[in-house]
Design an enzyme around this catalytic site. Structure first.
Site, short mmCIF file in Angstrom:
data_model
loop_
_atom_site.label_atom_id
_atom_site.label_comp_id
_atom_site.label_asym_id
_atom_site.label_seq_id
_atom_site.Cartn_x
_atom_site.Cartn_y
_atom_site.Cartn_z
N ARG A 192 47.83 9.51 10.43
CA ARG A 192 48.09 10.73 9.65
C ARG A 192 47.24 11.91 10.11
NH1 ARG A 192 47.87 10.09 3.30
NH2 ARG A 192 45.66 9.64 3.69
N LYS B 66 54.44 9.56 -0.82
CA LYS B 66 54.90 10.42 -1.92
C LYS B 66 55.38 11.77 -1.41
CE LYS B 66 51.08 10.08 -4.35
NZ LYS B 66 50.35 9.06 -3.55
N ARG C 110 39.06 3.25 -1.62
CA ARG C 110 39.98 4.15 -2.34
C ARG C 110 41.08 3.36 -3.02
NH1 ARG C 110 42.66 8.14 1.47
NH2 ARG C 110 43.55 8.92 -0.47
N ARG D 167 41.70 13.62 7.82
CA ARG D 167 40.88 13.54 6.62
C ARG D 167 39.68 12.64 6.88
NH1 ARG D 167 44.58 12.73 1.30
NH2 ARG D 167 42.66 11.64 0.74
N ARG E 251 46.19 11.01 -13.13
CA ARG E 251 45.65 9.88 -12.38
C ARG E 251 45.03 8.83 -13.28
NH1 ARG E 251 45.26 11.03 -6.89
NH2 ARG E 251 45.46 13.22 -6.32
#
Length: 240
Positions: free
Chosen positions: A126, A13, A170, A159, A87
């Site tokens: 990431r 995104k 998740r 993270r 969300r």
């Protein structure tokens, strides 16, 4: 353009948002960045949000609606792109009520659909710069110096939830929350889904949709697609 961007964690995104901002003069409004900014400034909303976050709690919907609503009001006369909120279906309905009052309801929801195995590899690669929210990926968007933010020179971090086990949990939670959301926007006929394994596969789908739906010309006024050529012909006839 009043756009909401949806997609699984790690679907890209941020990358698509950056491209749309650059190419179509869109202001990106990201819930996470707004929270960080308000907490840093010590605003009333920021202080309330910080208390909840310190205890590991979600920020209440009414606080998020106020936060997002105020920002959207400031950008009322601009194209905007919303990322990170809503969300849930309840948040979506509350946001719609808020937007309808200001006369700027959503007119496009873009859902990014990327295979789960691709997303898993992305999150493993990431790295993030926490203060700014900048995201890097070793596979396709690496920092100039490994482990260092390009802009500030500060260290990048991983993270805590960027690992396969937590990612699967998740993802399951995300699907449970998002499926009703997608159905909600689909019934309003403003939902499109863009599929692909890479950002470069997905972005042309988004660009074509924006050009066709909002009758805009591509970046730098360059005609690249048959859709754009047809739109340019129409625009030319209308101006004659």
């Amino acid at each position: 353009m009043r756009i909401l961007l949806l997609g699984n964690p790690g679907a890209g995104k941020g990358t698509q948002s950056s491209r749309m901002q650059k190419n179509f003069n869109i202001t990106a409004i990201t819930s996470g960045n707004l929270l960080r900014q308000n907490i840093a400034k010590g605003t009333t909303v920021g202080k309330i949000a910080a208390k909840h976050m310190e205890h590991g709690e979600f920020v209440p919907d009414d606080i998020m609606i106020e936060l997002i609503g105020d920002e959207l009001q400031r950008n009322k006369r601009q194209n905007w792109l919303l990322d990170g909120f809503p969300r849930t279906i309840n948040q979506a309905m509350a946001l719609d009520d808020n937007l309808n009052l200001s006369g700027q309801s959503l007119n496009l929801v873009i859902n990014l659909q990327v295979p789960e195995e691709v997303i898993l590899q992305r999150i493993m690669d990431r790295w993030i710069h926490v203060p700014s929210g900048r995201v890097y990926n070793l596979s396709y968007n690496p920092p100039k110096i490994h482990g260092i933010d390009d802009v500030t020179g500060e260290k990048l971090t991983k993270r805590d939830d960027d690992n396969p086990e937590i990612f699967k949990i998740r993802l399951q939670k995300h699907h449970a929350l998002t499926e009703p959301l997608l159905e909600y926007y689909n019934k309003r006929n403003i939902l499109i889904t863009c599929n692909g394994r890479t950002s470069d596969e997905i972005y042309p789908q988004i660009e074509s949709e924006l050009i066709a739906r909002f009758k805009v010309i591509s970046p730098n006024n360059q005609v690249k697609t048959s859709t754009e050529k047809n739109l340019l012909k129409v625009a030319t006839r209308e101006n004659l």
